[in-house]
Design a protein around this motif. Sequence first.
Motif, mmCIF file in Angstrom:
data_model
loop_
_atom_site.group_PDB
_atom_site.id
_atom_site.type_symbol
_atom_site.label_atom_id
_atom_site.label_comp_id
_atom_site.label_asym_id
_atom_site.label_seq_id
_atom_site.Cartn_x
_atom_site.Cartn_y
_atom_site.Cartn_z
ATOM 1 N N MET A 1 -13.272 18.938 30.195
ATOM 2 C CA MET A 1 -13.226 17.961 29.105
ATOM 3 C C MET A 1 -11.782 17.635 28.727
ATOM 4 S SD MET A 1 -16.346 17.057 27.983
ATOM 5 C CE MET A 1 -16.381 16.817 26.201
ATOM 6 N N VAL A 2 -10.944 18.653 28.696
ATOM 7 C CA VAL A 2 -9.532 18.431 28.348
ATOM 8 C C VAL A 2 -8.860 17.543 29.390
ATOM 9 C CG1 VAL A 2 -7.285 19.573 28.138
ATOM 10 C CG2 VAL A 2 -9.288 20.545 27.013
ATOM 11 N N LEU A 3 -9.176 17.773 30.664
ATOM 12 C CA LEU A 3 -8.575 16.989 31.740
ATOM 13 C C LEU A 3 -8.941 15.513 31.647
ATOM 14 C CD1 LEU A 3 -9.015 19.365 34.824
ATOM 15 C CD2 LEU A 3 -6.881 18.777 33.647
ATOM 16 N N GLN B 1 -13.255 11.827 27.491
ATOM 17 C CA GLN B 1 -14.181 12.961 27.529
ATOM 18 C C GLN B 1 -15.482 12.678 26.783
ATOM 19 O OE1 GLN B 1 -12.952 16.401 24.841
ATOM 20 N NE2 GLN B 1 -10.963 15.419 25.157
ATOM 21 N N TRP B 2 -15.431 12.074 25.605
ATOM 22 C CA TRP B 2 -16.657 11.865 24.840
ATOM 23 C C TRP B 2 -17.522 10.742 25.396
ATOM 24 C CZ3 TRP B 2 -17.996 15.947 22.689
ATOM 25 C CH2 TRP B 2 -17.074 16.803 22.095
ATOM 26 N N PRO B 3 -16.952 9.614 25.838
ATOM 27 C CA PRO B 3 -17.798 8.617 26.512
ATOM 28 C C PRO B 3 -18.479 9.177 27.767
ATOM 29 C CG PRO B 3 -15.732 7.625 25.861
ATOM 30 C CD PRO B 3 -15.587 9.091 25.604
ATOM 31 N N VAL B 4 -17.728 9.953 28.566
ATOM 32 C CA VAL B 4 -18.309 10.548 29.771
ATOM 33 C C VAL B 4 -19.395 11.553 29.394
ATOM 34 C CG1 VAL B 4 -17.846 12.044 31.749
ATOM 35 C CG2 VAL B 4 -16.268 10.184 31.195
ATOM 36 N N ALA B 5 -19.126 12.360 28.375
ATOM 37 C CA ALA B 5 -20.130 13.335 27.928
ATOM 38 C C ALA B 5 -21.402 12.628 27.466
ATOM 39 C CB ALA B 5 -19.560 14.195 26.802
#
Length: 366
Positions: free
Chosen positions: A300-302, A307-311
């Motif tokens: 997530m950090v990378l 990160q949040w749209p992908v999650a």
Amino acid sequence: MTVPKALASAMRWPPFLFSVFCLYWSVSILAITYRIKWLNFRKRRNDVLAWCKGMKEIHKFTVLRVGSRELYRETCMYLCNHRSWADFMVDQYVTEGRSLFMSRWAVLPVFPLFMAPMRAIRCVILFKRGSIADVDGFNKWIDTQFADSPQTGLAIYPEGHRSTHGESLPLKRGMLKYAYTRKLPVQIVIGGNKESILSERHRTARFHQTVAVGFSEVLKPEEYDDFEIFMQKVQATWDKEWNEVFTANLEGLPVLPEVPEPQFDYPIDISIMMAIFAPLNILIAAWAARFTWRLVAAVMVLMGPLQWPVAGLVVAYIVASFYVYSQPENVLILHKKMLQQRKQAPPIVPATAAAGEENGDIKKGQ
């Protein structure tokens, strides 16, 4: 591959991986939730039945009974049809956690955290697949394993291999000869649509599925003059029960009654073994969860601001896949359709062959 087929193929992975995950970590999950009462040393219990009931709750499957015959509950041999990894949970459930299963040693390294505790409480016999040089010695070893187990039924897959075809494979003779020489009553237990729950061959898992199961009459070896007559009777009864289950109209069939768990007075050594394996599995699961959490956090950090749209997309994908694979499905009909489509499809011509034909046509035209 077309876009719809690619999407359909992608949808199967989250439910399938989740189901395999639950099977792999099943002892840990059911020990944490105390479905397996591993701290109970005094009261009657059946850890195997507790395990398969827990797996039934996870997968939300229903078992319907075909016919009026019931499970034979005395010492016997159960002959079950081999469809997929779902056999582990379904066949133990329908035999009320009474079965001592025979399984290949190769299963142990695939599911070590599940198979090792089951072997420790003596509900599975692990053997090396292949030709047996000393049949008499092997049979005596089975005698010892069966006598040393609290399980009352020896469960066999007489087809010898997993098969999801619409027809049964011919029965192997080895363990049927064992039953005949030991005068061990035999009951055939056929399950239909088991692979709808979990199929490693098709890499699918489904929830809220319906399984049909039928129990045959009990065949007693002492009632037959020789083994060949007994073998013919077993094969004929198997074929009959198979046809009854796989052609049954599921509408209106009764749900197989669920039995209460306490059945066996476990020897103290079995209770101690589960009391060792249960917390060990919990500790390993805790370590694995911690490692996985750190790995996900690092990924997530990378991804930075994405990160949040992908999650969100990943969560939507998983939710959609579980919705699709929670719809009722008769996989036997589905597989027949797929097989028919493959037969009707035009043959694939290799590119080199196609190019050669075109060049030949050009030369002829010239």
